[in-house]
Write a protein that holds these residues in place. Structure first.
Motif, mmCIF file in Angstrom:
data_model
loop_
_atom_site.group_PDB
_atom_site.id
_atom_site.type_symbol
_atom_site.label_atom_id
_atom_site.label_comp_id
_atom_site.label_asym_id
_atom_site.label_seq_id
_atom_site.Cartn_x
_atom_site.Cartn_y
_atom_site.Cartn_z
ATOM 1 N N THR A 88 -2.315 12.160 -25.787
ATOM 2 C CA THR A 88 -1.315 11.661 -24.845
ATOM 3 C C THR A 88 -1.334 12.446 -23.538
ATOM 4 O O THR A 88 -0.812 11.981 -22.532
ATOM 5 C CB THR A 88 0.092 11.748 -25.455
ATOM 6 O OG1 THR A 88 0.392 13.123 -25.786
ATOM 7 C CG2 THR A 88 0.191 10.899 -26.726
ATOM 8 N N MET A 89 -1.947 13.646 -23.552
ATOM 9 C CA MET A 89 -2.048 14.475 -22.344
ATOM 10 C C MET A 89 -3.264 15.377 -22.457
ATOM 11 O O MET A 89 -3.527 15.959 -23.502
ATOM 12 C CB MET A 89 -0.788 15.338 -22.173
ATOM 13 C CG MET A 89 -0.691 16.090 -20.839
ATOM 14 S SD MET A 89 -1.695 17.617 -20.734
ATOM 15 C CE MET A 89 -0.893 18.683 -21.923
ATOM 16 N N VAL A 90 -4.005 15.482 -21.364
ATOM 17 C CA VAL A 90 -5.155 16.387 -21.295
ATOM 18 C C VAL A 90 -5.064 17.161 -19.990
ATOM 19 O O VAL A 90 -4.927 16.567 -18.916
ATOM 20 C CB VAL A 90 -6.494 15.612 -21.337
ATOM 21 C CG1 VAL A 90 -7.681 16.570 -21.141
ATOM 22 C CG2 VAL A 90 -6.637 14.846 -22.648
ATOM 23 N N PHE B 176 -9.031 9.586 -18.236
ATOM 24 C CA PHE B 176 -9.709 8.605 -19.085
ATOM 25 C C PHE B 176 -9.892 9.080 -20.526
ATOM 26 O O PHE B 176 -10.290 8.300 -21.399
ATOM 27 C CB PHE B 176 -11.021 8.084 -18.479
ATOM 28 C CG PHE B 176 -12.184 9.042 -18.401
ATOM 29 C CD1 PHE B 176 -12.761 9.589 -19.529
ATOM 30 C CD2 PHE B 176 -12.743 9.351 -17.167
ATOM 31 C CE1 PHE B 176 -13.851 10.434 -19.456
ATOM 32 C CE2 PHE B 176 -13.830 10.202 -17.073
ATOM 33 C CZ PHE B 176 -14.387 10.740 -18.228
ATOM 34 N N CYS B 177 -9.566 10.360 -20.792
ATOM 35 C CA CYS B 177 -9.599 10.833 -22.182
ATOM 36 C C CYS B 177 -8.305 10.506 -22.934
ATOM 37 O O CYS B 177 -8.270 10.567 -24.163
ATOM 38 C CB CYS B 177 -9.857 12.334 -22.236
ATOM 39 S SG CYS B 177 -11.566 12.792 -21.877
ATOM 40 N N TYR C 60 -8.432 13.081 -30.677
ATOM 41 C CA TYR C 60 -8.690 14.451 -30.216
ATOM 42 C C TYR C 60 -9.991 15.031 -30.739
ATOM 43 O O TYR C 60 -10.643 15.844 -30.064
ATOM 44 C CB TYR C 60 -7.514 15.361 -30.577
ATOM 45 C CG TYR C 60 -7.434 15.770 -32.038
ATOM 46 C CD1 TYR C 60 -8.023 16.955 -32.490
ATOM 47 C CD2 TYR C 60 -6.778 14.969 -32.971
ATOM 48 C CE1 TYR C 60 -7.947 17.329 -33.824
ATOM 49 C CE2 TYR C 60 -6.700 15.331 -34.293
ATOM 50 C CZ TYR C 60 -7.292 16.504 -34.729
ATOM 51 O OH TYR C 60 -7.227 16.870 -36.050
ATOM 52 N N THR C 61 -10.436 14.618 -31.922
ATOM 53 C CA THR C 61 -11.660 15.185 -32.506
ATOM 54 C C THR C 61 -12.916 14.761 -31.753
ATOM 55 O O THR C 61 -13.985 15.325 -31.975
ATOM 56 C CB THR C 61 -11.794 14.776 -33.980
ATOM 57 O OG1 THR C 61 -11.659 13.349 -34.092
ATOM 58 C CG2 THR C 61 -10.736 15.452 -34.835
ATOM 59 N N VAL D 229 -17.283 16.511 -28.040
ATOM 60 C CA VAL D 229 -18.502 15.786 -27.681
ATOM 61 C C VAL D 229 -18.377 15.156 -26.292
ATOM 62 O O VAL D 229 -19.346 15.078 -25.545
ATOM 63 C CB VAL D 229 -18.822 14.701 -28.736
ATOM 64 C CG1 VAL D 229 -20.038 13.887 -28.315
ATOM 65 C CG2 VAL D 229 -19.067 15.341 -30.090
ATOM 66 N N ILE D 230 -17.160 14.726 -25.931
ATOM 67 C CA ILE D 230 -16.944 14.090 -24.626
ATOM 68 C C ILE D 230 -16.986 15.117 -23.499
ATOM 69 O O ILE D 230 -17.665 14.923 -22.485
ATOM 70 C CB ILE D 230 -15.588 13.355 -24.599
ATOM 71 C CG1 ILE D 230 -15.619 12.152 -25.545
ATOM 72 C CG2 ILE D 230 -15.250 12.896 -23.177
ATOM 73 C CD1 ILE D 230 -14.277 11.456 -25.687
#
Length: 449
Positions: A368-370, A19-20, A25-26, A30-31
């Motif tokens: 695009t990818m985490v 869901f990210c 990216y910045t 915080v997320i």
């Protein structure tokens, strides 16, 4: 009547990696602290370091110091919670004591001064976060390019006042634990002693490291297998194997394959792989810890508690060192930049072990990818093995006493995992334990919580 196998099922699913995707990216520093309320700072730091990499910036020296300070505060808070709240009731009140009282409340009844000190030690760690970022948990003061604001001199003075009490509390905790280890030597040494690899960050000379450093792997024999690996190359050395009974994968050291490549992270691993500590009091305890291995790595799972307290000692000493340096009050705490790379990897040591944040972004800076490789996940294979070791030792037949099952739970608590099942609050754990016969029939179910 004998345990032949054990599986540690984890049925929580969070979905942060998916869901990210699509976020800028910045936003990630915080997320991602919302992943965990116990170690949010580690996620914010690893995330910010990945963002620094995407921006290709070197942050100011004072920003590094403040990031380290808040990380140490979180480490202190988390280790105090693990030892004084969750684990000390087992060996101070007794493995077989009333589970309704085998918790911090029961500890406060029998050892009121110890319980009070443990609570205050955790408070000190949380107040460091408050002073640096304005919040005790889910911090938002760690940003790409540094930190959001400079440290005030009055905050520094307030934190320095805590140091003598914090050191004294940690020494009391160490004495209680070492007295128990001396009087229950056979039990401690036989508690889940399965041999695994150990991995974590170290400095260029092997010094114990939490914020920066390179990856080192050590074998159970105490010999270094691989050293000074850049965390950006983690995928070349770590693979993850999915299993059908858990949402947690089984990571392993890729060059050795599975299961030979099972490794541990966290306090026990960090002290095993380290050549020395940064501070004098911790170094003295570290030498005593190393002697337990008799030339090999210290593999017994119970020794996670000892390693955790040694790190607590080191943490307090390093907090004092940072706060005593005038550069920590400098207003130069961040730099600004935009996206300058399509990929960034951040790594640091969380209280429970090595943490990786890996991001890929498009030209507009959207993710695009985490990939988040979290310490508890890396410890999952060895947690499974420790549960099996303890179950083999204490679970006999289907009529099993609560104290024996508590020892199985305690094997999980040694790792202090970020799971609801590690909670030891008021004797209640949301844990279900099933004993299954060789024919597949369920012999007994024990539910807690």
């Amino acid at each position: 009547g004998q345990v032949s196998d054990a599986q540690f099922h984890v049925d929580e699913f969070r979905g942060f990696e998916k869901f990210c995707e699509g976020r800028v990216y910045t936003e990630m520093p915080v997320i991602t602290p919302r992943i965990c309320g116990i170690c949010p700072v580690s996620h914010s730091i690893a995330s910010a370091k990945a963002c620094d990499s995407i921006q290709r910036v070197a942050i100011p020296e004072t920003a590094v110091m403040l990031r380290k300070l808040i990380q140490l505060g979180q480490n202190l808070s988390s280790h105090a919670l693990s030892y004084f709240y969750l684990s000390a009731p087992d060996f101070l009140l007794g493995w077989d004591s009333d589970p309704a009282l085998r918790n911090v409340v029961g500890l406060a009844t029998k050892f009121p001064e110890v319980a009070k000190r443990g609570i205050r030690l955790r408070k000190f760690g949380q107040e460091i976060s408050q002073h640096v970022t304005g919040k005790k948990i889910h911090t938002n003061g760690i940003i790409p390019g540094g930190v959001a604001s400079a440290l005030k001199s009055e905050s520094r003075e307030e934190m320095l006042k805590w140091i003598p009490e914090a050191l004294e509390t940690t020494q009391i905790g160490l004495k209680l634990l070492k007295d128990y280890m001396d009087s229950h030597k056979a039990e401690v040494e036989s508690f889940a002693p399965a041999e695994t690899l150990h991995m974590g960050l170290v400095g260029s000379d092997g010094t114990h490291e939490m914020y920066d450093g390179k990856l080192r792997w050590m074998g159970p024999d105490g010999k270094i297998i691989k050293d000074q690996v850049d965390p950006k190359d983690y995928l070349a050395y770590i693979a993850e194997m999915p299993v059908d009974f858990s949402y947690l994968k089984f990571p392993y050291y890729k060059p050795m394959g599975y299961p030979q490549g099972i490794y541990r992270v966290g306090p026990l691993a960090r002290l095993n792989i380290a050549s020395k500590m940064k501070t004098p009091k911790a170094q003295k305890e570290f030498e005593a810890f190393k002697s337990l291995g008799r030339g090999k790595a210290v593999n017994g799972t119970f020794y996670y508690h000892y390693a955790r307290l040694i790190e607590t000692l080191a943490t307090i000493e390093e907090i004092e060192m940072l706060l005593s340096d005038e550069k920590i009050l400098s207003p130069e705490v961040h730099v600004t930049a935009s996206r300058n790379a399509s990929e960034g990897i951040g790594c640091c040591e969380a209280p429970r072990g090595t943490l990786f944040h890996h991001y890929k972004v498009d030209e507009g800076g959207k993710l695009t990818m985490v990939n988040l490789l979290i310490a508890t996940g890396q410890n999952n294979p060895s947690m499974n093995r420790s549960v099996l070791d303890v179950a083999k030792q204490y679970v006999k037949g289907s009529d099993v006493k609560e104290g024996a099952l508590n020892r199985v739970e305690a094997a999980i608590r040694c790792y202090d995992p970020c799971l609801s099942c590690s909670t030891h609050a008021l004797g209640s754990m949301p844990l279900v334990m099933e004993i299954i016969g060789p024919d597949g029939n369920l012999l007994r179910t024990v539910k807690k919580g």
